[in-house]
Design a protein around this motif. Sequence first.
Motif, PDB file in Angstrom:
ATOM      1  N   CYS A   1       0.837  -1.207   0.000  1.00  0.00           N
ATOM      2  CA  CYS A   1       0.000   0.000   0.000  1.00  0.00           C
ATOM      3  C   CYS A   1       0.868   1.253   0.000  1.00  0.00           C
ATOM      4  O   CYS A   1       0.615   2.205  -0.746  1.00  0.00           O
ATOM      5  CB  CYS A   1      -0.927   0.022   1.213  1.00  0.00           C
ATOM      6  SG  CYS A   1      -2.315  -1.102   1.133  1.00  0.00           S
ATOM      7  N   ALA A   2       1.892   1.281   0.857  1.00  0.00           N
ATOM      8  CA  ALA A   2       2.785   2.434   0.933  1.00  0.00           C
ATOM      9  C   ALA A   2       3.476   2.663  -0.407  1.00  0.00           C
ATOM     10  O   ALA A   2       3.560   3.805  -0.891  1.00  0.00           O
ATOM     11  CB  ALA A   2       3.815   2.241   2.039  1.00  0.00           C
ATOM     12  N   THR A   3       3.948   1.599  -1.019  1.00  0.00           N
ATOM     13  CA  THR A   3       4.628   1.704  -2.308  1.00  0.00           C
ATOM     14  C   THR A   3       3.694   2.282  -3.363  1.00  0.00           C
ATOM     15  O   THR A   3       4.063   3.191  -4.117  1.00  0.00           O
ATOM     16  CB  THR A   3       5.137   0.316  -2.757  1.00  0.00           C
ATOM     17  OG1 THR A   3       5.982  -0.220  -1.738  1.00  0.00           O
ATOM     18  CG2 THR A   3       5.898   0.399  -4.058  1.00  0.00           C
ATOM     19  N   TYR A   4       2.469   1.786  -3.397  1.00  0.00           N
ATOM     20  CA  TYR A   4       1.511   2.240  -4.405  1.00  0.00           C
ATOM     21  C   TYR A   4       1.122   3.707  -4.187  1.00  0.00           C
ATOM     22  O   TYR A   4       1.074   4.491  -5.132  1.00  0.00           O
ATOM     23  CB  TYR A   4       0.276   1.337  -4.384  1.00  0.00           C
ATOM     24  CG  TYR A   4      -0.648   1.569  -5.541  1.00  0.00           C
ATOM     25  CD1 TYR A   4      -0.294   1.172  -6.820  1.00  0.00           C
ATOM     26  CD2 TYR A   4      -1.871   2.199  -5.366  1.00  0.00           C
ATOM     27  CE1 TYR A   4      -1.142   1.393  -7.895  1.00  0.00           C
ATOM     28  CE2 TYR A   4      -2.723   2.423  -6.430  1.00  0.00           C
ATOM     29  CZ  TYR A   4      -2.350   2.022  -7.691  1.00  0.00           C
ATOM     30  OH  TYR A   4      -3.184   2.250  -8.747  1.00  0.00           O
ATOM     31  N   VAL A   5       0.867   4.084  -2.924  1.00  0.00           N
ATOM     32  CA  VAL A   5       0.515   5.484  -2.631  1.00  0.00           C
ATOM     33  C   VAL A   5       1.684   6.401  -2.970  1.00  0.00           C
ATOM     34  O   VAL A   5       1.501   7.464  -3.565  1.00  0.00           O
ATOM     35  CB  VAL A   5       0.084   5.652  -1.151  1.00  0.00           C
ATOM     36  CG1 VAL A   5      -0.070   7.117  -0.793  1.00  0.00           C
ATOM     37  CG2 VAL A   5      -1.210   4.905  -0.881  1.00  0.00           C
ATOM     38  N   GLY A   6       2.895   5.986  -2.597  1.00  0.00           N
ATOM     39  CA  GLY A   6       4.076   6.784  -2.942  1.00  0.00           C
ATOM     40  C   GLY A   6       4.228   6.962  -4.443  1.00  0.00           C
ATOM     41  O   GLY A   6       4.543   8.045  -4.933  1.00  0.00           O
ATOM     42  N   TYR A   7       3.969   5.869  -5.185  1.00  0.00           N
ATOM     43  CA  TYR A   7       4.061   5.947  -6.640  1.00  0.00           C
ATOM     44  C   TYR A   7       3.011   6.894  -7.208  1.00  0.00           C
ATOM     45  O   TYR A   7       3.297   7.672  -8.128  1.00  0.00           O
ATOM     46  CB  TYR A   7       3.909   4.547  -7.254  1.00  0.00           C
ATOM     47  CG  TYR A   7       4.110   4.544  -8.745  1.00  0.00           C
ATOM     48  CD1 TYR A   7       5.399   4.549  -9.276  1.00  0.00           C
ATOM     49  CD2 TYR A   7       3.031   4.561  -9.617  1.00  0.00           C
ATOM     50  CE1 TYR A   7       5.605   4.558 -10.644  1.00  0.00           C
ATOM     51  CE2 TYR A   7       3.221   4.578 -10.986  1.00  0.00           C
ATOM     52  CZ  TYR A   7       4.509   4.567 -11.498  1.00  0.00           C
ATOM     53  OH  TYR A   7       4.711   4.608 -12.851  1.00  0.00           O
ATOM     54  N   MET A   8       1.813   6.850  -6.662  1.00  0.00           N
ATOM     55  CA  MET A   8       0.745   7.739  -7.141  1.00  0.00           C
ATOM     56  C   MET A   8       1.087   9.204  -6.878  1.00  0.00           C
ATOM     57  O   MET A   8       0.708  10.081  -7.668  1.00  0.00           O
ATOM     58  CB  MET A   8      -0.585   7.391  -6.462  1.00  0.00           C
ATOM     59  CG  MET A   8      -1.184   6.081  -6.915  1.00  0.00           C
ATOM     60  SD  MET A   8      -2.681   5.635  -6.006  1.00  0.00           S
ATOM     61  CE  MET A   8      -3.806   6.914  -6.549  1.00  0.00           C
ATOM     62  N   GLN A   9       1.802   9.470  -5.796  1.00  0.00           N
ATOM     63  CA  GLN A   9       2.100  10.848  -5.435  1.00  0.00           C
ATOM     64  C   GLN A   9       3.344  11.398  -6.132  1.00  0.00           C
ATOM     65  O   GLN A   9       3.340  12.532  -6.575  1.00  0.00           O
ATOM     66  CB  GLN A   9       2.282  10.971  -3.908  1.00  0.00           C
ATOM     67  CG  GLN A   9       1.032  10.666  -3.132  1.00  0.00           C
ATOM     68  CD  GLN A   9      -0.120  11.560  -3.536  1.00  0.00           C
ATOM     69  OE1 GLN A   9      -0.010  12.783  -3.523  1.00  0.00           O
ATOM     70  NE2 GLN A   9      -1.221  10.953  -3.927  1.00  0.00           N
ATOM     71  N   LYS A  10       4.406  10.581  -6.200  1.00  0.00           N
ATOM     72  CA  LYS A  10       5.675  11.094  -6.720  1.00  0.00           C
ATOM     73  C   LYS A  10       6.424  10.106  -7.605  1.00  0.00           C
ATOM     74  O   LYS A  10       7.653  10.132  -7.655  1.00  0.00           O
ATOM     75  CB  LYS A  10       6.589  11.515  -5.565  1.00  0.00           C
ATOM     76  CG  LYS A  10       6.257  12.837  -4.966  1.00  0.00           C
ATOM     77  CD  LYS A  10       6.439  13.879  -6.029  1.00  0.00           C
ATOM     78  CE  LYS A  10       6.335  15.276  -5.532  1.00  0.00           C
ATOM     79  NZ  LYS A  10       6.431  16.218  -6.645  1.00  0.00           N
ATOM     80  N   GLY A  11       5.709   9.207  -8.234  1.00  0.00           N
ATOM     81  CA  GLY A  11       6.355   8.282  -9.156  1.00  0.00           C
ATOM     82  C   GLY A  11       7.273   7.292  -8.456  1.00  0.00           C
ATOM     83  O   GLY A  11       7.072   6.943  -7.290  1.00  0.00           O
ATOM     84  N   PHE A  12       8.301   6.854  -9.185  1.00  0.00           N
ATOM     85  CA  PHE A  12       9.203   5.825  -8.677  1.00  0.00           C
ATOM     86  C   PHE A  12       9.888   6.259  -7.385  1.00  0.00           C
ATOM     87  O   PHE A  12       9.976   5.493  -6.426  1.00  0.00           O
ATOM     88  CB  PHE A  12      10.248   5.465  -9.745  1.00  0.00           C
ATOM     89  CG  PHE A  12      11.244   4.443  -9.274  1.00  0.00           C
ATOM     90  CD1 PHE A  12      10.901   3.103  -9.217  1.00  0.00           C
ATOM     91  CD2 PHE A  12      12.522   4.825  -8.887  1.00  0.00           C
ATOM     92  CE1 PHE A  12      11.805   2.152  -8.781  1.00  0.00           C
ATOM     93  CE2 PHE A  12      13.434   3.885  -8.445  1.00  0.00           C
ATOM     94  CZ  PHE A  12      13.078   2.542  -8.398  1.00  0.00           C
ATOM     95  N   PHE A  13      10.401   7.479  -7.349  1.00  0.00           N
ATOM     96  CA  PHE A  13      11.098   7.963  -6.155  1.00  0.00           C
ATOM     97  C   PHE A  13      10.153   8.037  -4.958  1.00  0.00           C
ATOM     98  O   PHE A  13      10.526   7.689  -3.840  1.00  0.00           O
ATOM     99  CB  PHE A  13      11.734   9.337  -6.423  1.00  0.00           C
ATOM    100  CG  PHE A  13      12.648   9.790  -5.334  1.00  0.00           C
ATOM    101  CD1 PHE A  13      13.832   9.113  -5.075  1.00  0.00           C
ATOM    102  CD2 PHE A  13      12.323  10.887  -4.562  1.00  0.00           C
ATOM    103  CE1 PHE A  13      14.684   9.526  -4.058  1.00  0.00           C
ATOM    104  CE2 PHE A  13      13.163  11.304  -3.543  1.00  0.00           C
ATOM    105  CZ  PHE A  13      14.356  10.621  -3.299  1.00  0.00           C
TER     106      PHE A  13
END
Length: 188
Positions: A65-77
């Motif tokens: 979940c954290a990985t997906y939310v992070g990706y939605m907000q700021k891409g790979f980084f």
Amino acid sequence: MDKNKIFYLFSTFFKIGLFTFGGGYAMISLIEDECVERKQWLTVDELSSVVAIAESTPGPIAINCATYVGYMQKGFFGAVIATLGMVLPSFIVILTISLFFDRFLEYPIISNAFKGIKIAVGILIMQAGIKMLKKSNHKQSYIFIFFSFLTMIFINIFSLKISTIYLLLIFGCISMSIYYINNKGDKV
């Protein structure tokens, strides 16, 4: 790169990872509170989709979940930073506990605290499920959850040895059948 957003991603998931015991399902309630209610990074429907995807992919659900939310907000980084924020507290706590583990559980207050944490984890998981169910637009979910609950009770009462994998496959097939029946008139 927006350094404030990166910092908020890291600090949000670090806080969730630090203050939640009981694994990924217990963290869903906090993820919902932080990412949907407070920061409004996701809608309730998007969080439901994130949870479904996180359950379907290998690895712990909270980290997914954290990985997906992070990706939605700021891409790979953003995905890397959110994942680090979620994982780092557990790593630090486990490393610290492993250094003193033999002496750690000798204290009655510590062993009793862990018993209380087990109860709290169950409540957190149930709270997350109820919250998502209330906000869901799919009323058939109530019947499905009730049937799942009865199945769980039946298996526990009669001490049946059924693999979790079989249960996941059975309920996955039932879910896909219900989806197909409800959307048979729609073109996919």
